[in-house]
Design an enzyme around this catalytic site. Structure first.
Site, PDB file in Angstrom:
ATOM      1  N   ARG A  59     -47.759 -39.262 -38.690  1.00 44.82           N
ATOM      2  CA  ARG A  59     -48.603 -40.015 -38.311  1.00 44.82           C
ATOM      3  C   ARG A  59     -47.520 -40.810 -39.137  1.00 44.82           C
ATOM      4  O   ARG A  59     -46.496 -40.382 -40.098  1.00 44.82           O
ATOM      5  CB  ARG A  59     -49.352 -39.058 -39.598  1.00 44.82           C
ATOM      6  CG  ARG A  59     -50.624 -40.820 -39.785  1.00 44.82           C
ATOM      7  CD  ARG A  59     -51.868 -40.190 -40.462  1.00 44.82           C
ATOM      8  NE  ARG A  59     -51.476 -39.783 -41.928  1.00 44.82           N
ATOM      9  CZ  ARG A  59     -52.272 -39.182 -42.788  1.00 44.82           C
ATOM     10  NH1 ARG A  59     -53.788 -39.186 -42.651  1.00 44.82           N
ATOM     11  NH2 ARG A  59     -52.554 -39.138 -43.781  1.00 44.82           N
ATOM     12  N   PHE A  96     -50.398 -32.739 -38.673  1.00 43.12           N
ATOM     13  CA  PHE A  96     -49.677 -34.026 -38.054  1.00 43.12           C
ATOM     14  C   PHE A  96     -48.005 -33.987 -38.413  1.00 43.12           C
ATOM     15  O   PHE A  96     -47.550 -34.808 -39.188  1.00 43.12           O
ATOM     16  CB  PHE A  96     -49.719 -35.401 -38.162  1.00 43.12           C
ATOM     17  CG  PHE A  96     -51.223 -35.879 -38.407  1.00 43.12           C
ATOM     18  CD1 PHE A  96     -52.008 -35.805 -37.053  1.00 43.12           C
ATOM     19  CD2 PHE A  96     -51.973 -36.650 -38.937  1.00 43.12           C
ATOM     20  CE1 PHE A  96     -52.829 -36.287 -36.172  1.00 43.12           C
ATOM     21  CE2 PHE A  96     -53.199 -37.273 -39.324  1.00 43.12           C
ATOM     22  CZ  PHE A  96     -53.698 -36.955 -37.302  1.00 43.12           C
ATOM     23  N   TYR A 127     -66.526 -41.805 -53.340  1.00 47.78           N
ATOM     24  CA  TYR A 127     -65.800 -40.480 -53.686  1.00 47.78           C
ATOM     25  C   TYR A 127     -65.888 -40.573 -55.314  1.00 47.78           C
ATOM     26  O   TYR A 127     -66.632 -39.483 -55.355  1.00 47.78           O
ATOM     27  CB  TYR A 127     -64.885 -39.772 -52.460  1.00 47.78           C
ATOM     28  CG  TYR A 127     -64.421 -38.572 -52.521  1.00 47.78           C
ATOM     29  CD1 TYR A 127     -65.288 -37.498 -53.468  1.00 47.78           C
ATOM     30  CD2 TYR A 127     -62.587 -38.860 -52.661  1.00 47.78           C
ATOM     31  CE1 TYR A 127     -64.677 -36.484 -53.468  1.00 47.78           C
ATOM     32  CE2 TYR A 127     -62.560 -37.511 -52.436  1.00 47.78           C
ATOM     33  CZ  TYR A 127     -63.233 -35.983 -53.676  1.00 47.78           C
ATOM     34  OH  TYR A 127     -62.546 -35.239 -54.085  1.00 47.78           O
ATOM     35  N   TYR A 170     -51.836 -50.985 -47.627  1.00 46.98           N
ATOM     36  CA  TYR A 170     -52.579 -50.243 -49.007  1.00 46.98           C
ATOM     37  C   TYR A 170     -52.061 -50.526 -50.397  1.00 46.98           C
ATOM     38  O   TYR A 170     -52.281 -50.553 -51.339  1.00 46.98           O
ATOM     39  CB  TYR A 170     -53.311 -48.842 -48.220  1.00 46.98           C
ATOM     40  CG  TYR A 170     -53.918 -48.066 -50.220  1.00 46.98           C
ATOM     41  CD1 TYR A 170     -55.189 -48.228 -49.958  1.00 46.98           C
ATOM     42  CD2 TYR A 170     -53.399 -46.379 -50.372  1.00 46.98           C
ATOM     43  CE1 TYR A 170     -55.596 -47.181 -51.182  1.00 46.98           C
ATOM     44  CE2 TYR A 170     -53.964 -45.788 -51.334  1.00 46.98           C
ATOM     45  CZ  TYR A 170     -54.940 -46.378 -51.577  1.00 46.98           C
ATOM     46  OH  TYR A 170     -55.256 -45.478 -53.238  1.00 46.98           O
ATOM     47  N   ARG A 181     -48.067 -32.000 -50.187  1.00 45.65           N
ATOM     48  CA  ARG A 181     -48.853 -32.988 -51.451  1.00 45.65           C
ATOM     49  C   ARG A 181     -49.566 -32.750 -52.575  1.00 45.65           C
ATOM     50  O   ARG A 181     -50.065 -30.579 -52.528  1.00 45.65           O
ATOM     51  CB  ARG A 181     -50.285 -33.454 -50.753  1.00 45.65           C
ATOM     52  CG  ARG A 181     -49.972 -34.290 -49.344  1.00 45.65           C
ATOM     53  CD  ARG A 181     -49.315 -35.705 -49.732  1.00 45.65           C
ATOM     54  NE  ARG A 181     -48.685 -36.192 -48.482  1.00 45.65           N
ATOM     55  CZ  ARG A 181     -47.724 -36.556 -48.131  1.00 45.65           C
ATOM     56  NH1 ARG A 181     -47.169 -35.676 -48.378  1.00 45.65           N
ATOM     57  NH2 ARG A 181     -47.355 -37.180 -47.091  1.00 45.65           N
ATOM     58  N   GLY A 186     -45.333 -43.508 -42.042  1.00 40.87           N
ATOM     59  CA  GLY A 186     -45.777 -43.716 -43.452  1.00 40.87           C
ATOM     60  C   GLY A 186     -45.911 -42.184 -44.280  1.00 40.87           C
ATOM     61  O   GLY A 186     -46.324 -42.078 -45.514  1.00 40.87           O
TER      62      GLY A 186
HETATM   63  N1  UFG Z   1     -52.672 -34.350 -41.797  1.00 39.26           N
HETATM   64  C1  UFG Z   1     -52.434 -33.307 -40.820  1.00 39.26           C
HETATM   65  N2  UFG Z   1     -53.693 -33.536 -39.907  1.00 39.26           N
HETATM   66  C2  UFG Z   1     -54.935 -34.097 -40.222  1.00 39.26           C
HETATM   67  C3  UFG Z   1     -55.601 -35.060 -41.266  1.00 39.26           C
HETATM   68  C4  UFG Z   1     -54.165 -35.473 -42.243  1.00 39.26           C
HETATM   69  O1  UFG Z   1     -52.140 -32.910 -40.755  1.00 39.26           O
HETATM   70  O2  UFG Z   1     -56.079 -34.520 -39.367  1.00 39.26           O
HETATM   71  C5  UFG Z   1     -51.831 -34.571 -43.005  1.00 39.26           C
HETATM   72  C6  UFG Z   1     -51.338 -35.726 -42.878  1.00 39.26           C
HETATM   73  O3  UFG Z   1     -50.206 -36.115 -42.743  1.00 39.26           O
HETATM   74  C7  UFG Z   1     -50.663 -35.524 -45.118  1.00 39.26           C
HETATM   75  C8  UFG Z   1     -51.172 -34.429 -45.393  1.00 39.26           C
HETATM   76  O4  UFG Z   1     -52.067 -33.776 -43.962  1.00 39.26           O
HETATM   77  O5  UFG Z   1     -49.006 -34.895 -44.982  1.00 39.26           O
HETATM   78  C9  UFG Z   1     -52.595 -34.896 -46.287  1.00 39.26           C
HETATM   79  O6  UFG Z   1     -53.163 -36.115 -45.714  1.00 39.26           O
HETATM   80  P1  UFG Z   1     -53.592 -36.792 -45.830  1.00 39.26           P
HETATM   81  O7  UFG Z   1     -54.437 -37.638 -45.383  1.00 39.26           O
HETATM   82  O8  UFG Z   1     -55.343 -35.952 -47.083  1.00 39.26           O
HETATM   83  O9  UFG Z   1     -53.158 -38.048 -47.696  1.00 39.26           O
HETATM   84  P2  UFG Z   1     -52.344 -38.798 -48.053  1.00 39.26           P
HETATM   85  O10 UFG Z   1     -50.994 -37.546 -48.621  1.00 39.26           O
HETATM   86  O11 UFG Z   1     -51.356 -39.250 -46.672  1.00 39.26           O
HETATM   87  O12 UFG Z   1     -53.213 -39.595 -48.899  1.00 39.26           O
HETATM   88  C10 UFG Z   1     -53.413 -39.678 -49.834  1.00 39.26           C
HETATM   89  C11 UFG Z   1     -54.822 -40.438 -50.912  1.00 39.26           C
HETATM   90  C12 UFG Z   1     -53.996 -42.325 -49.993  1.00 39.26           C
HETATM   91  C13 UFG Z   1     -52.865 -42.299 -50.958  1.00 39.26           C
HETATM   92  C14 UFG Z   1     -52.059 -41.492 -50.605  1.00 39.26           C
HETATM   93  C15 UFG Z   1     -50.654 -41.378 -51.695  1.00 39.26           C
HETATM   94  O13 UFG Z   1     -55.608 -40.336 -49.574  1.00 39.26           O
HETATM   95  O14 UFG Z   1     -55.546 -43.012 -50.647  1.00 39.26           O
HETATM   96  O15 UFG Z   1     -52.702 -40.143 -50.906  1.00 39.26           O
HETATM   97  O16 UFG Z   1     -49.784 -41.140 -51.109  1.00 39.26           O
HETATM   98  F1  UFG Z   1     -52.739 -43.447 -50.966  1.00 39.26           F
END
Ligand code: UFG
Length: 324
Positions: free
Chosen positions: A281, A206, A10, A139, A219, A283
């Site tokens: 979720r 989540f 990506y 990770y 975020r 972490g």
């Molecule tokens: N979320 C939902 N529903 C979903 C998917 C995600 O509510 O179906 C929430 C997650 O709980 C989180 C937010 O949306 O609060 C963003 O989630 P993402 O999975 O899109 O992204 P992350 O913040 O978990 O992860 C990103 C990068 C990782 C990195 C991380 C650093 O994708 O590689 O930030 O904190 F490690």
């Protein structure tokens, strides 16, 4: 010539495009375990694994490589918790192998795809580069191990590196030639767009009991085109002989909650869909917002597409092309 590992993925594919448009020649090294051959529309592609030292030597032997941009890595936090050894092997050991072979061939410029996951649960928002590094999953831990190795290689081994700590990469190429295509998908925006396009029946939030105004996680979503631009600027920075190794956060400095992201997706697509609330979720920190002042000051980088609607719109255009 610039070697781009993981250039079929990506983020790497967007940088590959920008470098070629900016006059650089590139070679993409990718084992295509997560990346897509069709995303490598610029430069050449070598299908190889970073653990294959002979293949790496052959690449460095046959090409005049000025610098390496390193994206090849696994990036699912959830998977890393289930299979930590996979993350230490692929993200750390394979990077160490790449750095060893770069040294053999005296290639000393390196740009590393790092992450906000290094900060774990931050004590202060916005997060600056000097914040404590305390990953809460394998990770983030595997990426921190690479950053520690880079520091030692820079202090004692003559390496010049830039580590770019991304917040939440999002959006797609504005020409719609490439975009996000993970399988399985775990990121919020493409999952919400799946609900909009009818590939799933609903989207789940989540957790809505976080310490944020609407209870959902906040975020900092940064356009992948802006990330690409930062990599180009980081390369130009390393090309200046007197610049030292450095580390930069990359984010917009604006936070959006999960609910706000879902509402923006509904607005941009004009489609309504079911939204459910599930448990947290594991972490997930409440809030991650970048302080990217250092990148603005030193790299002269400024996000061109900070607007969440623009980010979602580019992702939606790509999503329709991919799944429509
Ligand atoms: N979320 C939902 N529903 C979903 C998917 C995600 O509510 O179906 C929430 C997650 O709980 C989180 C937010 O949306 O609060 C963003 O989630 P993402 O999975 O899109 O992204 P992350 O913040 O978990 O992860 C990103 C990068 C990782 C990195 C991380 C650093 O994708 O590689 O930030 O904190 F490690």
């Amino acid at each position: 010539m610039i070697l781009i590992t993981g250039g079929a993925g990506y983020i790497g594919s967007h940088i590959n495009k920008l470098l070629n448009k900016s006059g650089y020649e590139t070679i993409v090294l990718d084992n295509l375990s997560k990346g897509h051959k069709k995303a490598v529309k610029w430069g050449s592609l070598v299908n190889a694994d970073l653990s294959d030292s002979d293949k790496l030597r052959e690449i460095f032997q046959n090409n005049d490589i000025e610098a390496v941009m390193h994206f090849a890595a696994f990036s699912s936090v959830a998977e890393s918790v289930e299979e930590p050894e996979k993350y230490f092997k692929n993200n750390f050991e394979n990077t160490a192998n790449l750095l060893r072979i770069m040294k053999e061939f005296r290639v000393r410029k390196f740009i590393f795809s790092s992450t906000a996951a290094l900060y774990g649960i931050p004590k202060e928002i916005p997060i600056s580069e000097s914040a404590e590094l305390k990953p809460i999953n394998p990770y983030g831990e595997s990426k921190l191990m690479v950053e520690n190795l880079l520091k030692d290689e820079s202090d004692f081994g003559g390496l010049k590196y830039v580590s770019l700590r991304y917040f939440n990469a999002a959006g797609a190429d504005l020409d719609c030639e490439i975009g996000e295509d993970h399988n399985p998908e775990s990121h919020l925006i493409p999952l919400v767009l799946d609900a909009a396009i009818g590939r799933r029946n609903s989207i789940s939030i989540f957790g809505d009991d976080y310490d944020t105004p609407d209870g959902t996680c906040i975020r900092d979503y940064i356009h992948v085109q802006d990330l690409a631009d930062a990599h180009l600027k980081a390369l130009q920075y390393l090309e200046e002989p007197f610049n030292d190794s450095n580390i930069f956060n990359l984010g917009n400095g604006n936070g959006f909650s999960v609910k706000e992201v879902i509402d923006t997706c509904k607005k941009v697509t004009g489609i309504d869909f079911e939204v459910k609330v599930e448990g947290r979720r594991p972490g997930d920190p409440d809030i991650l917002i970048a302080d990217s002042k250092k990148a603005e000051e030193v790299l002269k980088w400024k996000p061109e597409y900070p607007d969440l609607e623009d980010i979602v719109e580019s992702a939606w255009n790509w999503h329709k092309k991919l799944h429509g």
